[in-house]
Scaffold this motif. Sequence first.
Motif, short mmCIF file in Angstrom:
data_model
loop_
_atom_site.label_atom_id
_atom_site.label_comp_id
_atom_site.label_asym_id
_atom_site.label_seq_id
_atom_site.Cartn_x
_atom_site.Cartn_y
_atom_site.Cartn_z
N ALA A 166 -2.92 -76.55 -7.55
CA ALA A 166 -4.18 -76.41 -6.80
C ALA A 166 -5.28 -75.79 -7.64
CB ALA A 166 -3.94 -75.57 -5.54
N ILE A 167 -4.94 -74.96 -8.62
CA ILE A 167 -5.93 -74.19 -9.38
C ILE A 167 -7.03 -75.06 -10.00
CG2 ILE A 167 -6.24 -72.84 -11.50
CD1 ILE A 167 -3.69 -71.30 -10.74
N ASN A 170 -6.54 -65.05 -4.41
CA ASN A 170 -5.23 -64.84 -3.80
C ASN A 170 -4.12 -65.49 -4.62
OD1 ASN A 170 -6.33 -63.39 -1.66
ND2 ASN A 170 -6.65 -65.23 -0.42
N ILE A 171 -4.41 -66.66 -5.17
CA ILE A 171 -3.41 -67.35 -6.00
C ILE A 171 -3.11 -66.55 -7.26
CG2 ILE A 171 -3.07 -69.35 -7.51
CD1 ILE A 171 -4.32 -71.09 -5.35
N TYR A 172 -4.17 -66.08 -7.92
CA TYR A 172 -3.97 -65.29 -9.14
C TYR A 172 -3.18 -64.03 -8.83
CZ TYR A 172 -7.36 -68.29 -11.53
OH TYR A 172 -8.02 -69.36 -12.09
N THR A 201 -3.19 -60.73 -13.51
CA THR A 201 -4.03 -59.60 -13.13
C THR A 201 -5.47 -59.74 -13.60
OG1 THR A 201 -2.08 -58.18 -13.28
CG2 THR A 201 -4.23 -57.09 -13.19
N ASP A 202 -5.68 -60.14 -14.85
CA ASP A 202 -7.04 -60.24 -15.37
C ASP A 202 -7.86 -61.26 -14.60
OD1 ASP A 202 -6.46 -58.30 -17.21
OD2 ASP A 202 -6.06 -59.71 -18.87
N LYS A 203 -7.26 -62.42 -14.35
CA LYS A 203 -7.96 -63.46 -13.61
C LYS A 203 -8.21 -63.04 -12.16
CE LYS A 203 -6.39 -67.41 -16.38
NZ LYS A 203 -5.65 -68.69 -16.37
N PHE A 204 -7.24 -62.31 -11.60
CA PHE A 204 -7.42 -61.79 -10.24
C PHE A 204 -8.61 -60.86 -10.18
CE2 PHE A 204 -6.65 -58.01 -7.58
CZ PHE A 204 -6.79 -58.60 -6.31
N LYS A 205 -8.71 -59.93 -11.12
CA LYS A 205 -9.82 -58.98 -11.13
C LYS A 205 -11.16 -59.68 -11.31
CE LYS A 205 -7.24 -54.96 -12.85
NZ LYS A 205 -7.06 -54.02 -13.99
N GLU A 206 -11.16 -60.67 -12.19
CA GLU A 206 -12.40 -61.43 -12.43
C GLU A 206 -12.86 -62.14 -11.16
OE1 GLU A 206 -13.93 -65.29 -15.07
OE2 GLU A 206 -11.96 -64.39 -15.47
N MET A 207 -11.90 -62.78 -10.49
CA MET A 207 -12.24 -63.52 -9.28
C MET A 207 -12.59 -62.56 -8.14
SD MET A 207 -12.82 -66.61 -8.63
CE MET A 207 -12.12 -67.15 -10.19
N LYS A 208 -11.94 -61.42 -8.07
CA LYS A 208 -12.24 -60.42 -7.06
C LYS A 208 -13.69 -59.94 -7.21
CE LYS A 208 -10.33 -56.17 -5.06
NZ LYS A 208 -11.45 -55.22 -5.17
#
Length: 429
Positions: A378-379, A401-403, A409-416
């Motif tokens: 899906a990404i 949420n997917i990250y 973690t890095d991609k999650f923080k960026e998207m957050k």
Amino acid sequence: MKNLMTLVLLLAVSAMSFAQKSEVRAIEKAIKKMNWADAQSAVAAAEQLLGNMDDKMKAEFYYLKAQALYANGAGSSEKVDEAIASLEKLKDVEAAMGKYKYSKDASEMKTSMINNFLTKANNAISSKDYASAALGFEKAYKLSPEDTTYLYYAASSAVTNQDYDTALKYYLELQDLNYTGIKMNYYAVNKETGEEEVFGDKKTRDLSVKIAKTHINPKDEMSESKRGEITKNIALIHVAQGNDEKALAAMSDARAENPDDMGLLLSEANVYLKMGNKERFKELMEEATAKDPNNAELQYNLGVLAAEGGDQKGAIKYYEKAIELNPNYVDAYNNIAVSILDGEAAIVEEMNSLGMSAADNKRYDELKEKRTQLYKNAIPYLQKALELRETNIDAAKTLMNIYSALGETDKFKEMKAKVEGMQSAAGGN
């Protein structure tokens, strides 16, 4: 003796006339004091004498009765309907007389009532009170039957409220009236915002462009017919009520009249889908595709219908075709991701049902890997959707949420940070 009898009759007629005037004056006095309960009681008393009133007094009575029952907008729905009927009787009486003493005042009262009902209906929509909205639009239509758009709004509000019996009544009336909703829309671009705006009429639009000079690029454009939507909703209401044959009959009649109407064709397909007849649905989808194979929006809509029917693989094929025809079709990328992720629920349900045996642990790992692969599939579509529309908060939240689930973690923080920025720009929503 004859003279005495004549005198008695004259006195009786005079007394009756006095009683009529007295009761009518009582209505008028109560209205002036805005004492609606007394006014309505006086209406009931005067109504007993209606058969003996001359046309002139009847006209006055009907006008006062309408005011008393409407009660400056405070009357019940039933009393308002009586008020509207009273205004119609006033119009008929004065038309028969050829004298229009109260018709002008009645017309002004109607206009005020219509504006009041429309204001209440629009406010009700804003507060999601669709039952009140439907009622308000219906009242406006009753007062101004030539404005059939009010009845259309009433039907739409009733559908949103899931009051299907009321909605069906309105839609069938619209169908009998051959309502299409086709009208000329007048557009111009607001210089300050750069947004295209629609105006209520040509004169107002032209004043904004030529005199006020607040707008540019005027454009006249005919709206699309609402006939397909009305027919579709009639059919879908029949489906919801278990009247499948009526649903198909409604759709068949409409398509016979408009064989090239793509909206009707898709509506019929949707009815078969709702009924669970996937074979007929597929046939109609193929017919639609054959009629307009290079229409990206059609392919997208076919994907939506397929997804609604639970055919996620078929939906993805339609979305991919839409992207092939229009590589910048943001919603198609979004929906491919949605269709891919639709399989997650079943995986999670099975994972949660497993026990602690070695076989169960092995199956758990297999399912976990399967879910991870769904996320990875899906990404790219979510990334493309966000690339094409930077304010696409749904895509950003899903990616975040997917990250998080994948432990990136890095991609999650960026998207957050992106999501928080979008929320801040939108006022915290």
